[in-house]
Design a protein around this motif. Structure first.
Motif, mmCIF file in Angstrom:
data_model
loop_
_atom_site.group_PDB
_atom_site.id
_atom_site.type_symbol
_atom_site.label_atom_id
_atom_site.label_comp_id
_atom_site.label_asym_id
_atom_site.label_seq_id
_atom_site.Cartn_x
_atom_site.Cartn_y
_atom_site.Cartn_z
ATOM 1 N N SER A 1 14.649 11.862 2.848
ATOM 2 C CA SER A 1 14.206 13.214 3.322
ATOM 3 C C SER A 1 13.770 14.042 2.210
ATOM 4 N N LEU A 2 14.668 14.017 1.179
ATOM 5 C CA LEU A 2 14.588 15.115 0.127
ATOM 6 C C LEU A 2 14.746 14.373 -1.258
ATOM 7 N N PHE A 3 13.548 14.189 -2.017
ATOM 8 C CA PHE A 3 13.611 13.386 -3.207
ATOM 9 C C PHE A 3 12.292 13.854 -4.114
ATOM 10 N N VAL A 4 12.443 13.721 -5.435
ATOM 11 C CA VAL A 4 11.636 13.915 -6.533
ATOM 12 C C VAL A 4 10.476 12.873 -6.521
ATOM 13 N N THR A 5 9.320 13.083 -6.424
ATOM 14 C CA THR A 5 8.227 12.254 -6.442
ATOM 15 C C THR A 5 7.892 11.335 -7.953
ATOM 16 N N ASN A 6 7.715 10.283 -7.617
ATOM 17 C CA ASN A 6 7.288 9.442 -8.967
ATOM 18 C C ASN A 6 5.737 8.939 -8.440
ATOM 19 N N ARG A 7 4.911 9.315 -9.426
ATOM 20 C CA ARG A 7 3.401 8.827 -9.090
ATOM 21 C C ARG A 7 3.007 7.459 -9.511
ATOM 22 N N ARG A 8 2.681 6.824 -8.229
ATOM 23 C CA ARG A 8 2.699 5.398 -8.286
ATOM 24 C C ARG A 8 1.078 5.055 -8.297
ATOM 25 N N ARG A 9 1.075 3.739 -8.472
ATOM 26 C CA ARG A 9 -0.370 3.001 -8.473
ATOM 27 C C ARG A 9 -0.601 2.848 -7.097
ATOM 28 N N GLY A 10 -1.992 2.412 -7.017
ATOM 29 C CA GLY A 10 -2.466 2.117 -5.614
ATOM 30 C C GLY A 10 -2.316 0.712 -5.019
ATOM 31 N N CYS A 11 -2.604 0.407 -4.149
ATOM 32 C CA CYS A 11 -2.581 -0.941 -3.298
ATOM 33 C C CYS A 11 -2.753 -2.199 -4.251
ATOM 34 N N HIS A 12 -1.787 -3.096 -4.027
ATOM 35 C CA HIS A 12 -1.555 -4.477 -4.951
ATOM 36 C C HIS A 12 -1.100 -5.593 -4.389
ATOM 37 N N GLN B 1 7.174 5.473 -1.979
ATOM 38 C CA GLN B 1 7.267 4.889 -0.669
ATOM 39 C C GLN B 1 5.972 4.236 -0.161
ATOM 40 N N ASN B 2 6.178 2.951 0.396
ATOM 41 C CA ASN B 2 4.984 2.210 0.671
ATOM 42 C C ASN B 2 5.019 1.359 1.866
ATOM 43 N N ILE B 3 4.096 0.688 2.385
ATOM 44 C CA ILE B 3 4.353 -0.574 3.297
ATOM 45 C C ILE B 3 3.841 -1.576 2.348
ATOM 46 N N LEU B 4 4.839 -2.688 2.835
ATOM 47 C CA LEU B 4 4.910 -4.105 2.269
ATOM 48 C C LEU B 4 4.672 -5.123 3.154
ATOM 49 N N ALA B 5 3.963 -5.757 3.153
ATOM 50 C CA ALA B 5 3.805 -7.000 4.103
ATOM 51 C C ALA B 5 3.831 -8.618 3.363
ATOM 52 N N ALA B 6 4.712 -9.373 3.818
ATOM 53 C CA ALA B 6 4.489 -10.710 3.477
ATOM 54 C C ALA B 6 3.911 -11.450 4.386
ATOM 55 N N VAL B 7 2.959 -12.422 4.080
ATOM 56 C CA VAL B 7 2.011 -13.039 4.735
ATOM 57 C C VAL B 7 1.953 -14.647 4.299
ATOM 58 N N SER B 8 1.647 -15.164 5.504
ATOM 59 C CA SER B 8 1.091 -16.733 5.250
ATOM 60 C C SER B 8 -0.130 -16.903 6.194
ATOM 61 N N CYS C 1 2.511 -12.352 9.650
ATOM 62 C CA CYS C 1 3.048 -11.362 8.910
ATOM 63 C C CYS C 1 4.292 -10.725 9.253
ATOM 64 N N VAL C 2 5.070 -10.237 8.231
ATOM 65 C CA VAL C 2 6.317 -9.323 8.420
ATOM 66 C C VAL C 2 6.110 -8.153 7.490
ATOM 67 N N VAL C 3 6.141 -6.956 8.295
ATOM 68 C CA VAL C 3 5.910 -5.757 7.650
ATOM 69 C C VAL C 3 7.213 -4.699 7.376
ATOM 70 N N ASP C 4 7.346 -4.173 6.057
ATOM 71 C CA ASP C 4 8.308 -3.561 5.908
ATOM 72 C C ASP C 4 7.881 -2.174 5.310
ATOM 73 N N GLY C 5 8.362 -1.096 5.912
ATOM 74 C CA GLY C 5 7.734 0.364 5.384
ATOM 75 C C GLY C 5 8.871 1.114 5.009
ATOM 76 N N ALA D 1 0.834 -1.142 -0.083
ATOM 77 C CA ALA D 1 -0.094 0.189 0.147
ATOM 78 C C ALA D 1 1.155 1.200 -0.036
ATOM 79 N N PRO D 2 0.613 2.166 -0.958
ATOM 80 C CA PRO D 2 1.589 3.269 -1.098
ATOM 81 C C PRO D 2 1.076 4.427 -0.068
ATOM 82 N N GLY D 3 2.119 5.398 0.174
ATOM 83 C CA GLY D 3 1.814 6.536 1.000
ATOM 84 C C GLY D 3 1.450 7.536 0.068
#
Ligand code: ADP
Ligand code: NG1
Ligand code: MG
Length: 455
Positions: A442-453, A64-71, A132-136, A39-41
Motif C-alpha cells: 500500500s505504501l511504495f515509491v514508484t518505478n516508471r515501467r514500460r507498457g504491455c509486453h 505492479q501489473n497483470i501477468l497471464a500464462a497462456v496456452s 490461461c492463469v492470471v496473476d495480478g 500489462a502494467p497498472g
C-alpha cells in the motif's frame, strides 16, 4: 548497494512470479504455458476525470501489473483461472456469443471484455481455444487501474493466441472501447498508458487522435503511492457513471446556451472546440450559464427541449436511471480547471524553472482540492492521508484514479523520502491492524515501467 538495486529486485520478483505462474498453470491444466503476457497498472500524476471529457491526462505505468500464462489448444473453450483463490475459475465456449454481465462485474468479465474487443475488431467467428492463469499485483479497486491492466492483458493474449497483430495505439483504442462492456463509461487514459508507456517516462496522453508524448519529470523528486485502504469497485457502483453523465449533461447545457447544436455534442472538450474558446473562457462560461444549485430532471429537459424518455435513454446510463439531481456547475468547473492544470504541469516539466517542484506540487494540491470539493470523488480516509502526506514532507499530494477510496500520489523531494515513508507508515498504517497488514503493497515509491509486453 547492488542488493538494493530496484531493477535487480524487480527482476528477482518477476522470476519468482513467472515460476509460480508456470507451476500453477501446469497443475491446473497438465500442460505448459506457451507464452506470457503482461500489462502494467498506472498512476495518474494529474488530470483526473477529464479523459472522458476529451482532455489530455498525465499518467505513467507502474511496476505492479497483470501477468497471464497462456496456452492455445483445440478444446473449443476459453478457460480462465487466477492465482488468487478469491477469483474463481471460469470457462466459456468459443462458439457461443461472449456475454458480459454488467450487473455482476466478476473478474472474468473484465478478461472477456478484452477477448470480445479483439474478436469484434477482426470479426473472428471462431476464436481459438485457450487456457490461461492470471496473476495480478495491482491493488484492486484502488485507482491504479487494475481493471484496465486486466482488460489490456486479455486483449494482448487474445490477439496473440489468434495470430493477429495490431499497433499499440490500435490495441489501446480497442481496449478503451471494450472495457466499457463492463458498464463504466471511461475515457481511455488507463488502456492508453498501459500500452504506450516506456520505461522511465511519464506521458501526456492526448485523445482524438490518440497520442502519447514524453514528459520529463524533475530529477529532484520521486512519486510515492499510498493506498488509503478503502476499496471502490467502479463497475459495481454508480459513482463513476454519475460523473460521466453529469459532464455529458453539462456539455449539452453549455452548448445549448451558446446556440450550438447540442444533440451532436457530448463532451466538454467538444464544446470548447466548437466555441474556439480558451479554458479560462470556458470556466467563465460555466460561471455565467450554470448555477451552483443541483439541477433536477425537469429543468434539464426543459432547457434542452427533450422529453424525460429521451433524457433517460440518451443521457443516462443503465446504472444511473435512479439519479434525480445533477451538480453541473461543480463538475464542469472541475473539468475545465483540471484540463488547464495538466497543461501547466506539462509546461513546468518542459521549461524546468528553478522552483519546478513547488509549482508542480501546487498544481497537484489544487487538483486534489478540486476533486474533493467540486467533483466530490474523494473520501474522508483519502483526504486524511493526503493531509498526512503533505505534513510528512510531500510538496504535492492528491488522489489518483477515479477516487472514492484508493490511492494518493505524492511528490516527495529525494532527500526527504526516508523521513516521509516513516512518518506515513507510523501515522496511517501502523496504528490500525487492518492497514498494517496491507502496508507493504500500500505504501511504495514508484518505478516508471514500460507498457504491455510478452515473455
Ligand atoms: P481499479 O481502480 O483498480 O481499476 P476497478 O474497480 O475499476 O478498480 O476494477 C477492479 C476489479 O478488477 C476487481 O474487482 C476485479 O474484478 C478486477 N481485478 C483487479 N485485479 C485483479 C486480479 N489480480 N485478478 C483478477 N481480477 C482482478
Ligand atoms: P480507475 O480508477 O483506474 O478505474 C477511471 C477510468 C479512467 C479515468 C479515471 C479518472 C476506466 C477504465 N477508467 O480509472 O478512464 O476516467 O477513472 O481520472 O473507466
Ligand atoms: Mg478501473
Amino acid at each position: 548497494a547492488l542488493r538494493d538495486s530496484p531493477t535487480l529486485k524487480s527482476r528477482a520478483i518477476l522470476y519468482y512470479r513467472l515460476q509460480a505462474l508456470k507451476s500453477a498453470f501446469e497443475k491446473k491444466y497438465g500442460d505448459s504455458p506457451q507464452f506470457y503476457a503482461c500489462a502494467p497498472g498506472r498512476v495518474n500524476l494529474i488530470g483526473e476525470h477529464i479523459d472522458y471529457c476529451g482532455y489530455s491526462v498525465l499518467p505513467m505505468a507502474i511496476e505492479q501489473n497483470i501477468l497471464a500464462a497462456v496456452s492455445v489448444n483445440k478444446s473449443g473453450s476459453i478457460k480462465l483461472a487466477n492465482i488468487n483463490p478469491l477469483y474463481k475459475d471460469y470457462s466459456v465456449s468459443c462458439s457461443e456469443d461472449i456475454a458480459i454481465d454488467r450487473d455482476n462485474p466478476k473478474w472474468y468479465y473484465y478478461f472477456l471484455c478484452g477477448v470480445k474487443g479483439i474478436q469484434e475488431n477482426f470479426g473472428i467467428t471462431n476464436l481459438v481455444g485457450m487456457s490461461c492463469v492470471v496473476d495480478g499485483t495491482v491493488p484492486p479497486s484502488s485507482g491504479l487501474s487494475s481493471s484496465s491492466a486486466l482488460v489490456c492483458c486479455a486483449g494482448l493474449v487474445t490477439m496473440e493466441a489468434n495470430q493477429k497483430s495490431l499497433s499499440k495505439v490500435a490495441l489501446a483504442e480497442i481496449c478503451a472501447k471494450c472495457e466499457r462492456y463492463i458498464g463504466t463509461e471511461g475515457g481511455g487514459m488507463d488502456q492508453s498508458i498501459s500500452f504506450l508507456a516506456e520505461c522511465g517516462k511519464a506521458k501526456l496522453i492526448e485523445f482524438n487522435p490518440l497520442c502519447a508524448t514524453d514528459v520529463k519529470l524533475p530529477a529532484g523528486a520521486v512519486f510515492v503511492i499510498s493506498n488509503c485502504c478503502v476499496e471502490m469497485n467502479k463497475a459495481a457502483s454508480s459513482h463513476f457513471n454519475i460523473r460521466v453523465v453529469e459532464c455529458r449533461i453539462a456539455a449539452k447545457m453549455l452548448a445549448q446556451a451558446r446556440g450550438l447544436d447540442c444533440s451532436r455534442l457530448v463532451k466538454l472538450a467538444q464544446v470548447q472546440g466548437e466555441l474556439e474558446a480558451s479554458l479560462d473562457e470556458m470556466e467563465a462560461l460555466v460561471e455565467e450559464v450554470l448555477h451552483p444549485e443541483p439541477y433536477n430532471r425537469e429543468e434539464i429537459c426543459k432547457a434542452l427541449g427533450i422529453t424525460t424518455a429521451q433524457f433517460c435513454s440518451e443521457l443516462l446510463s443503465s446504472n444511473t436511471q435512479h439519479v434525480t439531481h445533477f451538480r453541473l456547475y461543480q463538475r464542469a468547473k472541475h473539468v475545465y480547471s483540471e484540463a488547464r492544470r495538466v497543461l501547466r504541469f506539462k509546461h513546468v516539466c518542459d521549461s524546468e524553472p528553478a522552483d519546478a517542484l513547488k509549482l508542480l506540487g501546487d498544481l497537484m494540491n489544487q487538483s486534489h482540492s478540486s476533486c474533493r470539493d467540486l467533483y466530490e470523488c474523494s473520501c474522508p480516509e483519502l483526504d486524511q492521508l493526503v493531509e498526512l502526506c503533505l505534513k510528512s514532507g510531500a510538496v504535492g499530494s492528491r488522489l489518483t484514479g477515479a477516487g472514492w477510496g484508493g490511492c494518493a500520489v505524492s511528490m516527495v523531494p529525494v532527500e526527504k523520502v526516508d523521513v516521509f515513508l516513516k512518518a506515513v507508515r507510523e501515522g496511517y498504517y501502523l496504528n490500525d491492524p487492518r492497514r498494517a497488514a496491507m502496508e507493504k503493497q500500500s505504501l511504495f515509491v514508484t518505478n516508471r515501467r514500460r507498457g504491455c509486453h510478452f515473455y
